[in-house]
Design a protein around this motif. Structure first.
Motif, PDB file in Angstrom:
ATOM      1  N   GLU A 148      14.884 -13.207 -14.349  1.00 33.22           N
ATOM      2  CA  GLU A 148      13.534 -13.670 -14.065  1.00 33.22           C
ATOM      3  C   GLU A 148      13.075 -14.564 -15.210  1.00 33.22           C
ATOM      4  OE1 GLU A 148      10.940 -10.413 -13.364  1.00 33.22           O
ATOM      5  OE2 GLU A 148      12.235  -9.474 -11.874  1.00 33.22           O
ATOM      6  N   ARG A 191      11.556 -15.889  -2.922  1.00 31.14           N
ATOM      7  CA  ARG A 191      10.680 -15.036  -3.727  1.00 31.14           C
ATOM      8  C   ARG A 191      10.467 -15.645  -5.110  1.00 31.14           C
ATOM      9  NH1 ARG A 191      10.818 -11.491  -7.669  1.00 31.14           N
ATOM     10  NH2 ARG A 191      13.079 -11.661  -7.937  1.00 31.14           N
ATOM     11  N   GLU A 217       0.250 -11.619  -0.099  1.00 29.95           N
ATOM     12  CA  GLU A 217       0.615 -10.241  -0.426  1.00 29.95           C
ATOM     13  C   GLU A 217      -0.380  -9.226   0.132  1.00 29.95           C
ATOM     14  OE1 GLU A 217       1.506  -9.692  -4.577  1.00 29.95           O
ATOM     15  OE2 GLU A 217       1.976 -11.817  -4.820  1.00 29.95           O
ATOM     16  N   ARG A 220      -3.454  -5.560   0.148  1.00 29.81           N
ATOM     17  CA  ARG A 220      -3.275  -4.638  -0.975  1.00 29.81           C
ATOM     18  C   ARG A 220      -4.519  -4.755  -1.825  1.00 29.81           C
ATOM     19  NH1 ARG A 220       2.109  -6.057  -4.099  1.00 29.81           N
ATOM     20  NH2 ARG A 220       0.773  -5.282  -5.772  1.00 29.81           N
ATOM     21  N   GLU A 314       1.745  -3.385 -16.764  1.00 25.45           N
ATOM     22  CA  GLU A 314       2.488  -4.488 -16.150  1.00 25.45           C
ATOM     23  C   GLU A 314       2.903  -5.510 -17.209  1.00 25.45           C
ATOM     24  OE1 GLU A 314       3.595  -4.922 -13.207  1.00 25.45           O
ATOM     25  OE2 GLU A 314       2.436  -3.663 -11.832  1.00 25.45           O
ATOM     26  N   GLU A 318       6.786  -6.501 -18.182  1.00 26.03           N
ATOM     27  CA  GLU A 318       7.271  -7.873 -18.017  1.00 26.03           C
ATOM     28  C   GLU A 318       7.830  -8.448 -19.313  1.00 26.03           C
ATOM     29  OE1 GLU A 318       7.796  -9.568 -15.385  1.00 26.03           O
ATOM     30  OE2 GLU A 318       6.990  -8.018 -14.073  1.00 26.03           O
ATOM     31  N   GLU A 354       5.120   2.867  -6.308  1.00 22.74           N
ATOM     32  CA  GLU A 354       5.115   1.437  -5.980  1.00 22.74           C
ATOM     33  C   GLU A 354       5.551   0.601  -7.176  1.00 22.74           C
ATOM     34  OE1 GLU A 354       3.644  -2.601  -5.764  1.00 22.74           O
ATOM     35  OE2 GLU A 354       2.801  -1.059  -7.082  1.00 22.74           O
ATOM     36  N   LEU A 355       5.113   0.991  -8.367  1.00 28.11           N
ATOM     37  CA  LEU A 355       5.477   0.270  -9.592  1.00 28.11           C
ATOM     38  C   LEU A 355       6.985   0.310  -9.818  1.00 28.11           C
ATOM     39  CD1 LEU A 355       4.361  -1.066 -12.307  1.00 28.11           C
ATOM     40  CD2 LEU A 355       4.616   1.224 -13.278  1.00 28.11           C
ATOM     41  N   ARG A 358       9.039  -1.816  -7.448  1.00 26.70           N
ATOM     42  CA  ARG A 358       9.059  -3.245  -7.796  1.00 26.70           C
ATOM     43  C   ARG A 358       9.969  -3.531  -8.980  1.00 26.70           C
ATOM     44  NH1 ARG A 358       4.518  -4.926  -9.805  1.00 26.70           N
ATOM     45  NH2 ARG A 358       3.158  -3.118  -9.535  1.00 26.70           N
ATOM     46  N   HIS A 359      10.163  -2.539  -9.834  1.00 27.44           N
ATOM     47  CA  HIS A 359      10.993  -2.727 -11.028  1.00 27.44           C
ATOM     48  C   HIS A 359      12.218  -1.814 -10.967  1.00 27.44           C
ATOM     49  CE1 HIS A 359       7.914  -5.197 -12.946  1.00 27.44           C
ATOM     50  NE2 HIS A 359       7.021  -4.308 -12.585  1.00 27.44           N
ATOM     51  N   LYS A 360      12.802  -1.693  -9.801  1.00 26.56           N
ATOM     52  CA  LYS A 360      13.874  -0.718  -9.597  1.00 26.56           C
ATOM     53  C   LYS A 360      15.132  -1.029 -10.405  1.00 26.56           C
ATOM     54  CE  LYS A 360      15.325  -3.071  -5.334  1.00 26.56           C
ATOM     55  NZ  LYS A 360      15.496  -2.898  -3.868  1.00 26.56           N
TER      56      LYS A 360
END
Length: 382
Positions: A148, A191, A217, A220, A314, A318, A354-355, A358-360
């Motif tokens: 990323e 994406r 998105e 949400r 977050e 990141e 959920e967090l 997204r960062h699995k």
């Protein structure tokens, strides 16, 4: 021709041994020259040991010493240009990650760290904007599932021309793979392209595009709150109020799955209440002064702080290095306590699931959460 150009032309005619003798002799007299040469030696020696070693490229372990050296030089505010070193390291790591059938999580994290360090080096010594833009685009789209790129980190070095070049490349990807075409293009490339397009819009203060992209998105409530904040920051208060009202109406049935603090923040906008002043805590969190922020948090309602701590978590995640993962885990413990004090423990569990979804791929983040005794959702605990 200038005197410097004349001298450079002459030096290029000398053999390496003669140049070495001249430099060593002068370094004995000039302490500043000796210091600069020593800095270059410290920078280059570990790099050669790693970058010329094929085995090191395979497992990535020895890259840590190079990355630590670059980070140390940048942290010390060195005047030496470490851009080329950071670039070579990032390129070698990118090749190892790209070509490996199943690169280790550590190697992937090293690549993320190398890219971040290269961005810092570029800020101090910007390369040509065109060259940098081409490198960013290539890295972002070559294997989008394995790396990323945070464009904001490179914004200053890119300048307006470089950002425009990246945007042209991103727009080309989006044009080749329309959102409504299920068979068009690579979903991962799409994406990445949309994420970069959003960053470009944020960097260039293109509020309409930011809102449009974020709206993809929905529904949400956390995204709605982000849209509301973008609109309010741009002075478009009536639109922010309307969006908050719409979000609360659409999200009423699913509020049990979302953060109570987010709902309350939207309610305040909808009813035109003045936002609660939590700037003291926000400033401390942004400065990574976490203990001071937690002390200041005692003077606020827990629900007012939940959005701030979510943003902090977050941001730390990141940053993509183990130290920040450790910090993120610590702040998640505090965020869990804020949810508990707000009477919304179940909402924290949903947020954490959920967090992590997204960062699995960030397995070291999970390791740090386990160390911090933050219980993982059952589906991810294994």
């Amino acid at each position: 021709m200038s005197r410097r150009s004349d001298l450079r032309a002459f030096l290029l005619t000398l053999d390496v041994e003669t140049l070495v003798d001249v430099l060593c002799e002068q370094a004995d007299r000039d302490e500043e020259l000796r210091r600069r040469l020593s800095t270059l030696r410290e920078t280059e020696e570990p790099t050669r040991a790693v970058l010329d070693d094929g085995a090191a490229q395979a497992d990535g372990v020895q890259f840590d010493s190079v990355l630590d050296t670059v980070a140390r030089l940048l942290d010390a505010g060195t005047s030496a240009d470490v851009t080329s070193l950071a670039r070579r390291t990032a390129d070698r790591l990118a090749a190892a990650v790209r070509d490996g059938e199943d690169p280790s999580p550590h190697l992937t994290e090293q690549l993320g760290r190398a890219v971040s360090l290269y961005a810092r080096a570029c800020t101090a010594h910007p390369p040509p904007a065109t060259e940098l833009a081409e490198w960013i685009v290539r890295l972002a789209f070559e294997r989008p599932d394995r790396c990323e790129v945070r464009l904001a980190d490179f914004a200053e070095a890119l300048g307006a021309d470089g950002i425009a070049q990246v945007r042209a490349a991103v727009d080309a990807v989006l044009a080749d793979s329309p959102v409504d075409d299920e068979d068009g293009g690579d979903p991962m490339r799409m994406r990445v392209a949309r994420a970069l397009r959003l960053e470009i819009a944020e960097i260039t203060s293109d509020v309409d595009t930011v809102v449009s992209l974020l709206s993809e998105e929905l529904p949400r409530l956390d995204v709605s709150l982000r849209i509301v904040r973008v609109l309010r920051a741009a002075g478009r208060h009536s639109e922010a109020i309307a969006h908050a009202a719409k979000a609360l109406g659409n999200g009423a049935a699913s509020r049990t799955e979302t953060a109570g603090g987010v709902v309350e923040a939207l309610e305040r906008v909808r009813t035109r209440q003045s936002p609660v002043d939590t700037s003291d805590v926000e400033a401390l969190l942004r400065g990574n002064r976490f203990d001071e922020a937690w002390k200041a948090a005692a003077g606020h309602e827990p629900s007012d702080l939940i959005p701030l701590y979510r943003e902090c978590v977050e941001r730390l995640i990141e940053s993509r290095n183990s130290q920040c993962y450790e910090r993120a885990a610590g702040q998640l413990r505090r965020l869990r306590l804020l949810y508990r004090r707000a009477g919304a423990s179940a909402e924290f569990s949903a947020y954490l699931a959920e967090l992590l979804a997204r960062h699995k791929r960030k397995t070291r983040l999970r390791d740090e959460l386990r160390k911090a005794r933050v219980a993982l959702p059952k589906v991810l605990a294994g």
